[in-house]
Design a protein around this motif. Structure first.
Motif, PDB file in Angstrom:
ATOM      1  N   VAL A  21      53.368 -66.261  24.601  1.00  0.00           N
ATOM      2  CA  VAL A  21      52.364 -66.377  25.664  1.00  0.00           C
ATOM      3  C   VAL A  21      51.398 -65.219  25.516  1.00  0.00           C
ATOM      4  N   ILE A  22      50.124 -65.554  25.389  1.00  0.00           N
ATOM      5  CA  ILE A  22      49.067 -64.561  25.232  1.00  0.00           C
ATOM      6  C   ILE A  22      48.223 -64.588  26.511  1.00  0.00           C
ATOM      7  N   GLY A  63      52.288 -60.983  25.637  1.00  0.00           N
ATOM      8  CA  GLY A  63      51.481 -59.778  25.526  1.00  0.00           C
ATOM      9  C   GLY A  63      50.077 -60.035  26.025  1.00  0.00           C
ATOM     10  N   PHE A  64      49.226 -59.034  25.833  1.00  0.00           N
ATOM     11  CA  PHE A  64      47.894 -59.054  26.439  1.00  0.00           C
ATOM     12  C   PHE A  64      46.802 -58.759  25.430  1.00  0.00           C
ATOM     13  N   ASN A 138      52.988 -74.786  18.298  1.00  0.00           N
ATOM     14  CA  ASN A 138      53.321 -75.739  19.357  1.00  0.00           C
ATOM     15  C   ASN A 138      54.062 -75.078  20.520  1.00  0.00           C
ATOM     16  N   LYS A 139      54.473 -73.824  20.337  1.00  0.00           N
ATOM     17  CA  LYS A 139      55.144 -73.065  21.393  1.00  0.00           C
ATOM     18  C   LYS A 139      54.327 -71.824  21.734  1.00  0.00           C
ATOM     19  N   THR A 140      53.003 -71.946  21.584  1.00  0.00           N
ATOM     20  CA  THR A 140      52.100 -70.843  21.892  1.00  0.00           C
ATOM     21  C   THR A 140      51.189 -71.240  23.035  1.00  0.00           C
ATOM     22  N   VAL A 141      51.101 -70.367  24.028  1.00  0.00           N
ATOM     23  CA  VAL A 141      50.283 -70.616  25.221  1.00  0.00           C
ATOM     24  C   VAL A 141      49.317 -69.454  25.391  1.00  0.00           C
TER      25      VAL A 141
END
Length: 194
Positions: A21-22, A63-64, A138-141
């Motif tokens: 998650v970004i 992370g950010f 496919n598991k990245t948001v």
């Protein structure tokens, strides 16, 4: 937990392993303020930090990316961006919500090409970060405050969530809590954690 600090613009560590998650840092974790105003702890939403803690408990990698518009050591700004990142990192660590990474997108992008902040270069940065983390696209948001998507809606893989945000005129704490709850549900659904 030791971190690998590549330079003043990037911190990297391996904490989570489930999905990726970004978050855009500005106006999501940290409320945007004019350059002449200093940030305070009240600019960080406690409900959002609690959600990050829950994500850490689920072993989610997150992370950010920051998009601040000033150079890292601009004398007109009350605090250097690297110092602000370290303070935020320490705060989240104390809250049990230690991020896997912090990236200063303004410096990570090719500075010779001053492009719109949500241009192809930002997408390239996100795709590079996904490869760097060895994450499944496919598991990245990507959680953003923006009006235009980075990817076409029919493109498989990367998912974008447009966060309504916690800005200066946000309604009551109940609405903020509900917004954070909505975001947590969307992320868990995207990563098949429900």
């Amino acid at each position: 937990m030791d971190s690998d600090v590549f330079d003043v613009h990037c911190i990297h560590r391996q904490v989570g392993s489930t999905g990726l998650v970004i978050f855009e840092r500005d106006d999501i974790l940290l409320r945007h303020k004019p350059q002449i105003e200093d940030h305070t702890l009240s600019d960080i939403d406690a409900d959002f930090v609690a959600m990050l803690h829950d994500m850490r408990e689920l072993d989610v990698c997150f992370g950010f990316i920051s998009h601040h518009s000033t150079p890292p050591f601009d004398q007109r700004v009350g605090i250097a961006s690297a110092t602000l990142t370290r303070l935020l990192d320490d705060l989240l660590k104390a809250s049990g919500a230690l991020p896997d990474f912090w990236i200063d997108a303004a410096c990570a992008l090719d500075l010779r090409q001053r492009q719109h902040p949500h241009s192809k270069s930002e997408l390239d940065l996100i795709l590079s970060l996904t490869r760097w983390r060895e994450a499944d696209l496919n598991k990245t948001v990507v959680v953003r405050k923006a009006e235009a998507p980075l990817v076409k809606p029919n493109k498989s893989g990367l998912m974008e969530i447009f966060y309504p945000g916690l800005n200066a005129v946000a309604p009551s704490d109940t609405s903020r809590r509900a917004t954070v709850g909505w975001l947590k549900t969307k992320i868990k659904h995207a990563l098949d954690l429900e």
